[in-house]
Write an enzyme that holds these catalytic residues in place. Structure first.
Site, PDB file in Angstrom:
ATOM      1  N   GLU A  29       9.561   5.487 -17.294  1.00 43.73           N
ATOM      2  CA  GLU A  29       8.743   5.773 -16.115  1.00 43.73           C
ATOM      3  C   GLU A  29       7.707   6.854 -16.456  1.00 43.73           C
ATOM      4  O   GLU A  29       8.046   7.878 -17.041  1.00 43.73           O
ATOM      5  CB  GLU A  29       9.655   6.238 -14.967  1.00 43.73           C
ATOM      6  CG  GLU A  29       8.983   6.940 -13.817  1.00 43.73           C
ATOM      7  CD  GLU A  29       7.918   6.089 -13.102  1.00 43.73           C
ATOM      8  OE1 GLU A  29       8.155   4.909 -12.844  1.00 43.73           O
ATOM      9  OE2 GLU A  29       6.847   6.658 -12.802  1.00 43.73           O
ATOM     10  N   ARG A 105      10.365   4.343   1.610  1.00 47.22           N
ATOM     11  CA  ARG A 105      10.400   3.958   0.197  1.00 47.22           C
ATOM     12  C   ARG A 105      11.241   4.932  -0.636  1.00 47.22           C
ATOM     13  O   ARG A 105      11.988   4.525  -1.525  1.00 47.22           O
ATOM     14  CB  ARG A 105       8.976   3.876  -0.358  1.00 47.22           C
ATOM     15  CG  ARG A 105       8.894   3.368  -1.789  1.00 47.22           C
ATOM     16  CD  ARG A 105       7.447   3.364  -2.281  1.00 47.22           C
ATOM     17  NE  ARG A 105       7.327   2.840  -3.638  1.00 47.22           N
ATOM     18  CZ  ARG A 105       7.563   3.542  -4.745  1.00 47.22           C
ATOM     19  NH1 ARG A 105       7.946   4.798  -4.654  1.00 47.22           N
ATOM     20  NH2 ARG A 105       7.418   2.994  -5.934  1.00 47.22           N
ATOM     21  N   TYR A 213       6.419   1.711  13.362  1.00 45.04           N
ATOM     22  CA  TYR A 213       7.832   1.334  13.521  1.00 45.04           C
ATOM     23  C   TYR A 213       8.729   2.512  13.155  1.00 45.04           C
ATOM     24  O   TYR A 213       8.318   3.416  12.418  1.00 45.04           O
ATOM     25  CB  TYR A 213       8.187   0.106  12.674  1.00 45.04           C
ATOM     26  CG  TYR A 213       7.849   0.182  11.205  1.00 45.04           C
ATOM     27  CD1 TYR A 213       8.614   0.939  10.310  1.00 45.04           C
ATOM     28  CD2 TYR A 213       6.767  -0.515  10.692  1.00 45.04           C
ATOM     29  CE1 TYR A 213       8.304   0.983   8.969  1.00 45.04           C
ATOM     30  CE2 TYR A 213       6.442  -0.468   9.342  1.00 45.04           C
ATOM     31  CZ  TYR A 213       7.224   0.276   8.488  1.00 45.04           C
ATOM     32  OH  TYR A 213       6.913   0.325   7.147  1.00 45.04           O
ATOM     33  N   ASP A 291       4.166  -5.861  -8.279  1.00 46.21           N
ATOM     34  CA  ASP A 291       2.728  -5.649  -8.130  1.00 46.21           C
ATOM     35  C   ASP A 291       1.973  -5.830  -9.446  1.00 46.21           C
ATOM     36  O   ASP A 291       0.800  -6.193  -9.448  1.00 46.21           O
ATOM     37  CB  ASP A 291       2.446  -4.233  -7.599  1.00 46.21           C
ATOM     38  CG  ASP A 291       2.554  -4.155  -6.082  1.00 46.21           C
ATOM     39  OD1 ASP A 291       2.984  -5.153  -5.469  1.00 46.21           O
ATOM     40  OD2 ASP A 291       2.210  -3.105  -5.515  1.00 46.21           O
TER      41      ASP A 291
HETATM   42  C1  LIG Z   1      -0.937   0.079   2.756  1.00 44.36           C
HETATM   43  C2  LIG Z   1       0.239  -0.634   2.125  1.00 44.36           C
HETATM   44  C3  LIG Z   1       1.334  -0.981   2.903  1.00 44.36           C
HETATM   45  C4  LIG Z   1       2.407  -1.659   2.352  1.00 44.36           C
HETATM   46  N1  LIG Z   1       3.450  -2.018   3.144  1.00 44.36           N
HETATM   47  C5  LIG Z   1       4.435  -2.752   2.632  1.00 44.36           C
HETATM   48  C6  LIG Z   1       5.515  -3.201   3.449  1.00 44.36           C
HETATM   49  O1  LIG Z   1       5.600  -2.910   4.647  1.00 44.36           O
HETATM   50  N2  LIG Z   1       6.490  -3.979   2.889  1.00 44.36           N
HETATM   51  C7  LIG Z   1       6.442  -4.319   1.565  1.00 44.36           C
HETATM   52  O2  LIG Z   1       7.329  -5.058   1.122  1.00 44.36           O
HETATM   53  N3  LIG Z   1       5.470  -3.878   0.749  1.00 44.36           N
HETATM   54  C8  LIG Z   1       4.471  -3.117   1.238  1.00 44.36           C
HETATM   55  N4  LIG Z   1       3.482  -2.692   0.430  1.00 44.36           N
HETATM   56  C9  LIG Z   1       3.539  -3.043  -1.002  1.00 44.36           C
HETATM   57  C10 LIG Z   1       4.622  -2.294  -1.791  1.00 44.36           C
HETATM   58  O3  LIG Z   1       4.447  -0.902  -1.671  1.00 44.36           O
HETATM   59  C11 LIG Z   1       4.549  -2.741  -3.257  1.00 44.36           C
HETATM   60  O4  LIG Z   1       4.405  -4.135  -3.289  1.00 44.36           O
HETATM   61  C12 LIG Z   1       5.806  -2.374  -4.047  1.00 44.36           C
HETATM   62  O5  LIG Z   1       6.001  -0.984  -4.067  1.00 44.36           O
HETATM   63  C13 LIG Z   1       5.690  -2.911  -5.488  1.00 44.36           C
HETATM   64  O6  LIG Z   1       6.808  -2.525  -6.257  1.00 44.36           O
HETATM   65  P1  LIG Z   1       6.692  -2.468  -7.843  1.00 44.36           P
HETATM   66  O7  LIG Z   1       8.030  -2.115  -8.363  1.00 44.36           O
HETATM   67  O8  LIG Z   1       6.030  -3.694  -8.352  1.00 44.36           O
HETATM   68  O9  LIG Z   1       5.672  -1.275  -8.114  1.00 44.36           O
HETATM   69  P2  LIG Z   1       5.808   0.268  -7.719  1.00 44.36           P
HETATM   70  O10 LIG Z   1       6.856   0.472  -6.682  1.00 44.36           O
HETATM   71  O11 LIG Z   1       4.425   0.716  -7.472  1.00 44.36           O
HETATM   72  O12 LIG Z   1       6.360   0.955  -9.044  1.00 44.36           O
HETATM   73  C14 LIG Z   1       5.613   1.033 -10.242  1.00 44.36           C
HETATM   74  C15 LIG Z   1       6.181   2.171 -11.094  1.00 44.36           C
HETATM   75  O13 LIG Z   1       5.590   2.118 -12.391  1.00 44.36           O
HETATM   76  C16 LIG Z   1       5.226   3.441 -12.791  1.00 44.36           C
HETATM   77  N5  LIG Z   1       4.141   3.322 -13.764  1.00 44.36           N
HETATM   78  C17 LIG Z   1       2.821   3.044 -13.508  1.00 44.36           C
HETATM   79  N6  LIG Z   1       2.135   3.010 -14.677  1.00 44.36           N
HETATM   80  C18 LIG Z   1       2.999   3.273 -15.672  1.00 44.36           C
HETATM   81  C19 LIG Z   1       2.892   3.348 -17.098  1.00 44.36           C
HETATM   82  N7  LIG Z   1       1.720   3.161 -17.743  1.00 44.36           N
HETATM   83  N8  LIG Z   1       4.004   3.622 -17.843  1.00 44.36           N
HETATM   84  C20 LIG Z   1       5.211   3.796 -17.214  1.00 44.36           C
HETATM   85  N9  LIG Z   1       5.380   3.735 -15.863  1.00 44.36           N
HETATM   86  C21 LIG Z   1       4.292   3.457 -15.104  1.00 44.36           C
HETATM   87  C22 LIG Z   1       4.816   4.108 -11.481  1.00 44.36           C
HETATM   88  O14 LIG Z   1       4.864   5.522 -11.582  1.00 44.36           O
HETATM   89  C23 LIG Z   1       5.865   3.539 -10.515  1.00 44.36           C
HETATM   90  O15 LIG Z   1       7.042   4.336 -10.487  1.00 44.36           O
HETATM   91  C24 LIG Z   1       2.405  -1.996   0.956  1.00 44.36           C
HETATM   92  C25 LIG Z   1       1.333  -1.607   0.150  1.00 44.36           C
HETATM   93  C26 LIG Z   1       0.247  -0.941   0.740  1.00 44.36           C
HETATM   94  C27 LIG Z   1      -0.922  -0.578  -0.134  1.00 44.36           C
END
Ligand SMILES: Cc1cc2nc3c(=O)[nH]c(=O)nc-3n(C[C@H](O)[C@H](O)[C@H](O)COP(=O)(O)OP(=O)(O)OC[C@H]3O[C@@H](n4cnc5c(N)ncnc54)[C@H](O)[C@@H]3O)c2cc1C
Length: 383
Positions: A29, A105, A213, A291
């Protein structure tokens, strides 16, 4: 060893699912410490099925709040436009998997980190991936601090600005949509006078929406105002805004919306970006999830649920299939279509909501998102 880049929601579910299947895994991370970040999340039903399969359901439900119904309300009068009013009685959470929940979160990440620790999963912080190389037997991740790690597979779970994706697909840039989300929290005691419509509600105005909410067992109200903007705004948790700026974006709205804005604590603003779906997520011994693979607009609140479903499906494929190429093909076959459809539906839901005229809308005239899509059970569907 399987290397997971990113200890967000997708990365941690992947690590837990792999460890439970007996596969060695380590998480890297970028952040120097995993402190609380973010705001509220809607957790769709698919994520609840994954939590039950992983034995996390009770822990998650302890921090979450059932979503109840989501009434769409007129931005000035709070007249019901669509959906059903929420009972507002805080129906107790019975741990069922077929309901949508809201959660902070940071709480969800803490539940997962505690579970990862119980499974002795190594989570290395301060490891920002900057490069990778692979051959036919292994893949090596290089980090900004000069260290490196080698394994048989690397999973890019590093979020919307994924370094892994950028290394696999140079030049693949996100597009600004012209929308900004203002996000903030209000303690329930301060929010109480403005919660007349129950636990969840979304106010619909011309080209903007205000959604709120309850979460954290009813102790906190999560608010998000989505509006058009003329200036390009970056994405991320660290761009500060203010009560005055949100207030100016939602002028003369219903007092229950403006009242919550007046009590806002630490407002941030977050530009909304859209991405073209990738035809493939995997290349050799590297794959993407969450994402990093398919960041989507937030209008259906399904981004986190997709990352959680992906992580479970990838781990299940790897547990069932020792050959990496076959396992990754199986993972993509199970997930690619669903996630691309969800990206498209999220975009459409945003266009539809922003285009609604709250003054002429006939109640219940606009279809809600497809229930088959939202009620999908990834564990039953398998890989
Ligand atoms: C305005 C808004 C509202 C939202 N509301 C919702 C909702 O109500 N419900 C929902 O399901 N989703 C919602 N989302 C989307 C949700 O937040 C994301 O889809 C979700 O967090 C994605 O999870 P992830 O594990 O793919 O990425 P993340 O949770 O973003 O985790 C990525 C991790 O990778 C780490 N990282 C980044 N780059 C590097 C690197 N180079 N090397 C090592 N580590 C790195 C980061 O620090 C982070 O810890 C919303 C998004 C937005 C913008």
């Amino acid at each position: 060893m399987i290397l997971i880049i990113g200890a967000g929601l997708g990365g941690l579910v992947t690590a837990i699912s792999l460890a439970r299947a007996g596969l060695p895994v380590a998480v890297y991370e970028a952040a120097s410490a995993l402190t609380e970040t973010g705001a509220g999340l809607t957790l769709g039903r698919g994520a609840q099925h994954v939590f039950r399969d992983l034995g996390l359901q009770a822990d998650v439900a302890a921090f979450a709040c059932p979503a109840g119904s989501l009434p769409f309300l007129h931005y000035k009068t709070a007249r019901l436009l669509m959906g059903t009013p929420d009972a507002g009685d805080g129906t107790p959470d019975d741990g069922a998997t077929d309901i949508v929940r809201h959660i902070y979160r940071g709480d969800l990440q803490a539940v997962m980190l505690a579970h990862a620790a119980r499974l002795s999963i190594q989570v290395h912080t301060g490891k920002r991936l900057t490069g990778l190389e692979q051959d036919h037997v292994s893949v090596t991740a290089h980090f900004a601090d000069g260290s490196s790690a080698t394994g048989r597979l690397l999973v890019g779970a590093d979020g919307i600005r994924s370094a892994v994706r950028a290394l696999l697909h140079p030049g693949d840039a996100p597009r600004f949509t012209g929308h900004v989300a203002f996000r903030f929290l209000v303690p329930a005691a301060l929010a109480a006078p403005f919660m007349g419509q129950g636990r969840s509600a979304i106010f619909i105005g011309p080209k903007r929406t205000f959604n709120r909410y309850t979460m954290q067992g009813g102790k906190v109200v999560n608010c998000a105002g989505l509006a058009e903007t003329g200036e390009e705004v970056p994405e991320g948790w660290s761009l500060p805004s203010s009560i005055a700026e949100v207030g100016a974006a939602f002028p003369a709205w219903h007092p229950d919306a403006t009242g919550l804005i007046s009590q806002a604590h630490a407002v941030i603003k977050w530009g909304l970006y859209d991405r073209t779906p990738l035809p493939r997520w995997s290349e050799g011994r590297v794959t993407l999830l969450g994402d990093a693979a398919h960041a989507m607009l937030p209008f259906l609140g399904m981004g986190a649920a997709m990352a959680i479903e992906d992580g479970w499906a990838l781990a299940r494929s790897l547990a069932l299939e020792p050959d990496i190429a076959t396992a990754l093909a199986r993972y993509e076959a199970a997930r690619h279509g669903r996630c691309e459809t969800m990206q498209t539906m999220s975009r459409r839901q945003g266009e539809m909501t922003q285009a609604m005229d709250p003054d002429t809308l006939v109640p219940a005239a606009v279809p809600m998102a497809n229930q088959d899509l939202m009620g999908f059970n990834p564990v039953r569907a398998g890989v």
